[in-house]
Design an enzyme around this catalytic site. Structure first.
Site, short mmCIF file in Angstrom:
data_model
loop_
_atom_site.label_atom_id
_atom_site.label_comp_id
_atom_site.label_asym_id
_atom_site.label_seq_id
_atom_site.Cartn_x
_atom_site.Cartn_y
_atom_site.Cartn_z
N THR A 12 0.82 -1.21 0.00
CA THR A 12 0.00 0.00 0.00
C THR A 12 0.86 1.26 0.00
OG1 THR A 12 -1.80 -1.15 1.07
CG2 THR A 12 -1.77 1.21 1.35
N SER A 58 1.33 -7.52 -1.01
CA SER A 58 2.18 -8.47 -0.27
C SER A 58 1.57 -9.86 -0.16
CB SER A 58 2.54 -7.92 1.11
OG SER A 58 1.45 -7.97 1.98
N THR A 91 1.57 -4.44 4.21
CA THR A 91 1.42 -4.75 5.64
C THR A 91 0.81 -6.13 5.89
OG1 THR A 91 -0.76 -3.71 5.75
CG2 THR A 91 1.14 -2.33 6.27
N ASP A 92 0.08 -6.67 4.88
CA ASP A 92 -0.65 -7.92 5.14
C ASP A 92 0.26 -9.07 5.55
OD1 ASP A 92 -3.02 -6.68 4.60
OD2 ASP A 92 -3.29 -7.53 2.60
#
Ligand code: ASP
Length: 325
Positions: A12, A58, A91-92
């Site tokens: 992101t 990700s 971030t995932d």
């Protein structure tokens, strides 16, 4: 001036959507050079070199990309001019990549992961500040030898323990009962804690030559979970991680099936509960068929089990790594 290399993988922080809005965007659209234009102050912290390794959401990170990233970091770290490395990441799955690198990198220079929850095109995007602080931390002597770190929302995290605990807010990560490693105040680094666990140069996996990973699946226990799920997940895998209830628990049916499958599979008992610790259990695992995950959630236990299986199939040895790493 310190020399910092930023290796970009997407996420992101490189995301693009409707200008000013934070919802409905595509991750991994802007190049790292474009992102850097929004944070000119970074150039006053260090001299910057960028490498665009990939530009993906990700959830597209996988074994090949982990190997490529690890190799790229080793390549960059070999250069005596490199003082630190920042990896931008979605971030995932940031915590999976951070944990993998923490256990497999053969270097003690600062390695700092960061990302953002809001795309670069949103109002108050959080990426620029996170990137600024990640570069500041990577340029700090205090971060040398501290293992793989992550910076997010003014907070320093360890690659071992960082977890995404909020799917929506900009303060998306926590370490909770372990305590964060410290805080950032703009570019100032305030370390409070240090991980006592082995990592990077002291990890038993930092010398591994990794070409591919053994297959390990994760089974998520829920009421009425059937034994067929376990059998199916073990069909093409040599290892299995159970995300059990409570302290790594499941039904009698699963217990019986696990007992059978453990004859030719390595099985780790983790928990779907975010806090706590999974020890061995005389009640749920009376025959000691499984390895207990200790403090690791199922997705990190999977990584540790895969790495362990590259070295040994000795259950006791693997249990020891789960308890000491
Ligand atoms: N789906 C995005 C990713 O992991 C989420 C993010 O970066 O915040 O790439």
């Amino acid at each position: 001036m310190k020399h910092i290399v930023i290796i970009a993988t997407g996420g992101t922080i490189a995301g693009s959507g409707e200008f000013g809005k934070a919802a409905e965007y595509a991750a991994g659209r802007f190049s790292v050079e474009e992102i850097l234009k929004s944070v000119p102050a970074i150039r006053s912290l260090a001299s910057i070199q960028t490498i665009q390794l990939c530009n993906v959401d990700s959830n597209e990170m996988n074994q090949q990309r982990w190997i490529k990233l690890r190799d790229q970091i080793h390549e960059v770290a070999k250069n005596p001019q490199t003082d630190g490395i920042v990896v931008t990441h979605g971030t995932d799955t940031l915590e999976e990549t951070a944990f993998f690198l923490n256990l497999t990198l053969h270097t003690d220079i600062p390695i700092v992961l960061t990302g953002s929850m809001r795309p670069a095109t949103s109002a108050s995007a959080d990426g620029p500040m996170n990137l600024y602080q990640a570069v500041a931390l990577a340029a700090s002597d205090q971060a040398k030898g501290a293992g793989v770190l992550a910076v997010f929302s003014d907070t320093i995290y360890s690659g071992r323990d960082i977890r995404k605990t909020n799917s929506y807010k900009t303060d998306a990560f926590e370490i909770d009962h372990f305590g964060s490693l410290g805080y950032m105040r703009d570019d100032q680094v305030y370390f409070l804690n240090r991980s006592k666990r082995a990592h990077t140069l002291t990890s038993p996996f930092s010398d591994l030559k990794i070409e591919h990973f053994p297959k390990v699946n994760i089974a998520y226990w829920h009421c009425d979970g059937d034994e067929e799920t376990l059998r199916a997940l073990c069909q093409n895998a040599k290892g299995l991680v159970i995300a059990g209830s409570g302290s790594g628990n499941y039904s009698k049916v699963w217990q019986k099936t696990i007992h059978e499958l453990a004859k030719d599979h390595l099985i780790v008992r983790a928990s779907r509960v975010p806090k706590g610790i999974v020890f061995d259990s005389a009640f749920f695992d009376p025959d000691h068929d499984t390895i207990s995950a200790f403090t690791f959630p199922a997705h990190k236990a999977r990584i540790l089990l895969m790495l362990a299986m590259m070295k040994t199939s000795d259950k006791e040895k693997i249990q020891n790594w789960f308890e000491t790493l």
